[in-house]
Design a protein around this motif. Structure first.
Motif, PDB file in Angstrom:
ATOM      1  N   MET A  75       0.832  -1.198   0.000  1.00 25.99           N
ATOM      2  CA  MET A  75       0.000   0.000   0.000  1.00 25.99           C
ATOM      3  C   MET A  75       0.867   1.249   0.000  1.00 25.99           C
ATOM      4  N   ALA A  76       1.976   1.194   0.746  1.00 28.02           N
ATOM      5  CA  ALA A  76       2.892   2.340   0.811  1.00 28.02           C
ATOM      6  C   ALA A  76       3.478   2.651  -0.568  1.00 28.02           C
ATOM      7  N   LEU A  77       3.719   1.605  -1.366  1.00 31.61           N
ATOM      8  CA  LEU A  77       4.212   1.811  -2.730  1.00 31.61           C
ATOM      9  C   LEU A  77       3.209   2.615  -3.545  1.00 31.61           C
ATOM     10  N   GLY A  78       1.936   2.273  -3.384  1.00 39.47           N
ATOM     11  CA  GLY A  78       0.886   3.012  -4.084  1.00 39.47           C
ATOM     12  C   GLY A  78       0.794   4.447  -3.609  1.00 39.47           C
ATOM     13  N   TYR A  79       0.919   4.628  -2.302  1.00 38.73           N
ATOM     14  CA  TYR A  79       0.868   5.973  -1.712  1.00 38.73           C
ATOM     15  C   TYR A  79       2.004   6.840  -2.248  1.00 38.73           C
ATOM     16  N   ILE A  80       3.209   6.291  -2.214  1.00 34.35           N
ATOM     17  CA  ILE A  80       4.385   7.031  -2.687  1.00 34.35           C
ATOM     18  C   ILE A  80       4.290   7.311  -4.189  1.00 34.35           C
ATOM     19  N   SER A  81       3.841   6.309  -4.931  1.00 30.21           N
ATOM     20  CA  SER A  81       3.730   6.468  -6.385  1.00 30.21           C
ATOM     21  C   SER A  81       2.783   7.602  -6.758  1.00 30.21           C
ATOM     22  N   TYR A  82       1.675   7.691  -6.020  1.00 31.13           N
ATOM     23  CA  TYR A  82       0.697   8.750  -6.313  1.00 31.13           C
ATOM     24  C   TYR A  82       1.241  10.112  -5.891  1.00 31.13           C
ATOM     25  N   LYS A  83       1.878  10.170  -4.723  1.00 30.31           N
ATOM     26  CA  LYS A  83       2.419  11.431  -4.230  1.00 30.31           C
ATOM     27  C   LYS A  83       3.549  11.944  -5.125  1.00 30.31           C
ATOM     28  N   ARG A  84       4.336  11.029  -5.682  1.00 30.10           N
ATOM     29  CA  ARG A  84       5.456  11.421  -6.555  1.00 30.10           C
ATOM     30  C   ARG A  84       5.013  11.601  -8.008  1.00 30.10           C
ATOM     31  N   ASN A  85       3.710  11.389  -8.234  1.00 31.88           N
ATOM     32  CA  ASN A  85       3.121  11.521  -9.574  1.00 31.88           C
ATOM     33  C   ASN A  85       3.621  10.471 -10.561  1.00 31.88           C
ATOM     34  N   TRP A  86       4.146   9.373 -10.048  1.00 34.54           N
ATOM     35  CA  TRP A  86       4.468   8.234 -10.912  1.00 34.54           C
ATOM     36  C   TRP A  86       3.167   7.561 -11.362  1.00 34.54           C
ATOM     37  N   LEU A  87       2.157   7.731 -10.526  1.00 29.18           N
ATOM     38  CA  LEU A  87       0.828   7.206 -10.826  1.00 29.18           C
ATOM     39  C   LEU A  87      -0.146   8.365 -10.669  1.00 29.18           C
ATOM     40  N   ASP A  88      -0.667   8.886 -11.794  1.00 30.37           N
ATOM     41  CA  ASP A  88      -1.588  10.016 -11.707  1.00 30.37           C
ATOM     42  C   ASP A  88      -3.031   9.531 -11.602  1.00 30.37           C
ATOM     43  N   GLU A  89      -3.975  10.468 -11.587  1.00 30.87           N
ATOM     44  CA  GLU A  89      -5.385  10.123 -11.421  1.00 30.87           C
ATOM     45  C   GLU A  89      -5.869   9.170 -12.513  1.00 30.87           C
ATOM     46  N   GLY A  90      -5.479   9.475 -13.758  1.00 28.36           N
ATOM     47  CA  GLY A  90      -5.883   8.620 -14.875  1.00 28.36           C
ATOM     48  C   GLY A  90      -5.293   7.227 -14.762  1.00 28.36           C
ATOM     49  N   GLY A  91      -4.004   7.164 -14.404  1.00 28.86           N
ATOM     50  CA  GLY A  91      -3.347   5.868 -14.244  1.00 28.86           C
ATOM     51  C   GLY A  91      -3.942   5.057 -13.108  1.00 28.86           C
ATOM     52  N   HIS A  92      -4.294   5.735 -12.009  1.00 30.11           N
ATOM     53  CA  HIS A  92      -4.911   5.069 -10.866  1.00 30.11           C
ATOM     54  C   HIS A  92      -6.248   4.460 -11.254  1.00 30.11           C
ATOM     55  N   LYS A  93      -7.043   5.220 -12.000  1.00 28.00           N
ATOM     56  CA  LYS A  93      -8.348   4.737 -12.439  1.00 28.00           C
ATOM     57  C   LYS A  93      -8.199   3.522 -13.358  1.00 28.00           C
ATOM     58  N   LYS A  94      -7.268   3.611 -14.290  1.00 28.34           N
ATOM     59  CA  LYS A  94      -7.065   2.508 -15.232  1.00 28.34           C
ATOM     60  C   LYS A  94      -6.526   1.258 -14.531  1.00 28.34           C
ATOM     61  N   LEU A  95      -5.604   1.466 -13.592  1.00 23.74           N
ATOM     62  CA  LEU A  95      -5.057   0.326 -12.857  1.00 23.74           C
ATOM     63  C   LEU A  95      -6.146  -0.341 -12.027  1.00 23.74           C
ATOM     64  N   SER A  96      -7.000   0.470 -11.415  1.00 24.14           N
ATOM     65  CA  SER A  96      -8.117  -0.070 -10.636  1.00 24.14           C
ATOM     66  C   SER A  96      -9.040  -0.895 -11.526  1.00 24.14           C
ATOM     67  N   GLU A  97      -9.311  -0.386 -12.727  1.00 25.86           N
ATOM     68  CA  GLU A  97     -10.168  -1.107 -13.672  1.00 25.86           C
ATOM     69  C   GLU A  97      -9.536  -2.429 -14.083  1.00 25.86           C
ATOM     70  N   MET A  98      -8.226  -2.433 -14.267  1.00 26.25           N
ATOM     71  CA  MET A  98      -7.532  -3.667 -14.637  1.00 26.25           C
ATOM     72  C   MET A  98      -7.590  -4.700 -13.509  1.00 26.25           C
ATOM     73  N   VAL A  99      -7.440  -4.235 -12.270  1.00 31.72           N
ATOM     74  CA  VAL A  99      -7.520  -5.158 -11.131  1.00 31.72           C
ATOM     75  C   VAL A  99      -8.920  -5.761 -11.048  1.00 31.72           C
ATOM     76  N   VAL A 100      -9.930  -4.914 -11.193  1.00 27.80           N
ATOM     77  CA  VAL A 100     -11.322  -5.364 -11.082  1.00 27.80           C
ATOM     78  C   VAL A 100     -11.704  -6.289 -12.224  1.00 27.80           C
ATOM     79  N   ASN A 101     -11.269  -5.963 -13.446  1.00 23.52           N
ATOM     80  CA  ASN A 101     -11.756  -6.675 -14.633  1.00 23.52           C
ATOM     81  C   ASN A 101     -10.835  -7.765 -15.166  1.00 23.52           C
ATOM     82  N   ILE A 102      -9.559  -7.766 -14.739  1.00 23.59           N
ATOM     83  CA  ILE A 102      -8.620  -8.781 -15.247  1.00 23.59           C
ATOM     84  C   ILE A 102      -8.000  -9.603 -14.113  1.00 23.59           C
ATOM     85  N   PHE A 103      -7.269  -8.931 -13.234  1.00 24.01           N
ATOM     86  CA  PHE A 103      -6.450  -9.649 -12.259  1.00 24.01           C
ATOM     87  C   PHE A 103      -7.286 -10.343 -11.169  1.00 24.01           C
ATOM     88  N   ASN A 104      -8.253  -9.623 -10.599  1.00 25.06           N
ATOM     89  CA  ASN A 104      -9.079 -10.244  -9.562  1.00 25.06           C
ATOM     90  C   ASN A 104      -9.896 -11.415 -10.105  1.00 25.06           C
TER      91      ASN A 104
END
Length: 309
Positions: A17-46
Motif C-alpha cells: 500500500m505504501a508503494l501506491g501511496y508514494i507512487s501517487y504522491k510522486r506523480n508516478w501514478l496520476d489520477e488517470g493511471g490510478h483509475k485505469k489500474l483499478s479497472e484492470m484489477v477489477v476486470n482482469i487480475f481479480n
C-alpha cells in the motif's frame, strides 16, 4: 493460527500500500493511471485470481461437498448478521438520518473481494479463494437489490431507479464460472494453470497499490478526523468478528472455512459503498475517509482477530 506470521503478512500488504501511496504522491501514478489500474484489477487480475482458486482447488483433489455445504451455511449467516446489525450500528455512530443509510451500507458491504481475496489467499493459499467466491456471489446479489434500495432512501421516490442490470458484471460472471469449473472437476494442463496463477497472483500487490493511491488522494490530516469513525471501526473490525468467533465456534469443523467466515467480518469497508453514495447522493467524503481508516486499521486488527479463531 500463528498471529505473528499473520501480522508479518499484513505488514507486507501495508508495504505494498505504501508503494501506491508514494507512487501517487510522486506523480508516478496520476489520477488517470490510478483509475485505469483499478479497472484492470477489477476486470482482469481479480477475476483471474478467482478462476485460479477454482482450478487450484480442483487440481488439489476436486470438490469437497461437505466443506462447500459448511461454507454456504456460513455465507447465509454472515450476510444475515451484517444486514440485521446494520441499522443498530448506524444508529450508534450517526445521529443524522441522512447518514444512517451510508453507515448501514458500510456495515453490510465490507471489502470481501478487493481486499478479502488478497488477504485471505495470502493467509490460507489460493485454494481458499473458491470459498470466498460464494461470498462474492451473494455480495453482488445483495448489493444490487437491498444495497441500492438502502442507498436511495434519502432521495424522492420518483427519482429512484433499479440497478439490477449491475448484477451482470465481470465479478459475478467469473464467480459463477469458477463455481462451475470447481464442481465440473475439469483439470487443466500446466500452461493454463501457470497463466492463471501468474496473472491472479498479481492481484495482491496491484490491489494494495490501488488502495495506497486512494489513501494519497485525501490530505493525511483530514483522513484521521472524526471520533465516530473510530467507534465504527472498533465495532466492525473488532467487536463483531470477535463476538461472531465466540458465538459460532461450536459450528467449526474446518479451520479454513471458519477462518474465512470470521475474517471477512474483519475486512474494511468496501470501496463500492463510496460509488453508491456518489451515485445516489450522500456524504462521499465521510464515506471515503471511513474506507481509508478501516483499511489502514485492518492491518492491525486482522492479526488480533486471528487470535480468537
Amino acid at each position: 493460527m500463528e498471529v505473528f506470521v499473520i501480522f508479518q503478512r499484513m505488514l507486507m500488504l501495508l508495504a505494498m500500500m505504501a508503494l501506491g501511496y508514494i507512487s501517487y504522491k510522486r506523480n508516478w501514478l496520476d489520477e488517470g493511471g490510478h483509475k485505469k489500474l483499478s479497472e484492470m484489477v477489477v476486470n482482469i487480475f481479480n477475476p483471474a485470481l478467482v478462476i485460479n482458486g477454482a482450478i487450484t482447488a480442483t487440481a488439489a483433489g476436486g470438490s469437497n461437498l461437505s466443506l462447500i455445504k459448511e461454507n454456504l451455511i456460513f455465507v447465509l449467516i454472515y450476510y444475515g448478521i451484517c444486514i440485521v446489525i446494520s441499522y443498530p450500528v448506524a444508529k450508534i455512530v450517526s445521529a443524522k438520518d441522512s447518514q444512517k443509510s451510508m453507515f448501514m451500507l458500510m456495515t453490510i458491504f465490507s471489502n470481501v473481494g478487493f481486499m478479502g481475496i488478497p488477504v485471505l489467499s495470502s493467509i490460507y493459499g489460493s485454494h481458499a479463494v473458491i470459498f470466498i467466491t460464494f461470498y462474492i456471489l451473494a455480495y453482488n446479489v445483495i448489493l444490487y437489490t437491498l444495497g441500492v434500495f438502502i442507498a436511495q432512501r434519502n432521495i424522492p421516490k420518483e427519482e429512484r431507479k433499479s440497478s439490477l442490470s449491475g448484477l451482470l458484471n465481470i465479478g459475478m460472471i467469473c464467480s459463477v464460472l469458477a463455481i462451475i469449473l470447481y464442481f465440473s472437476g475439469i483439470k487443466f494442463n500446466d500452461s493454463v494453470m501457470s497463466f492463471f496463477n501468474y496473472v491472479g497472483n498479481a492481484t495482491i500487490p496491484l490491489s494494495m497499490i490501488v488502495i495506497g493511491a486512494s489513501v494519497a488522494k485525501i490530505p493525511f490530516r483530514e483522513v484521521f478526523k472524526g471520533i465516530r469513525l473510530y467507534v465504527f471501526a472498533f465495532i466492525t473490525l473488532l467487536l463483531i468478528p470477535i463476538a461472531a468467533s465466540f458465538i459460532f465456534k461450536g459450528m467449526k469443523n474446518d479451520e479454513m472455512v471458519f477462518g474465512i467466515f470470521i475474517l471477512l467480518f474483519a475486512m474494511p469497508v468496501g470501496s463500492i459503498v463510496s460509488m453508491l453514495i456518489k451515485e445516489y447522493g450522500g456524504d462521499e467524503t465521510l464515506c471515503s475517509k471511513t474506507v481509508i481508516i478501516t483499511t489502514l486499521l485492518s492491518i492491525i486488527t486482522i492479526p488480533i482477530v486471528t487470535m480468537f479463531i
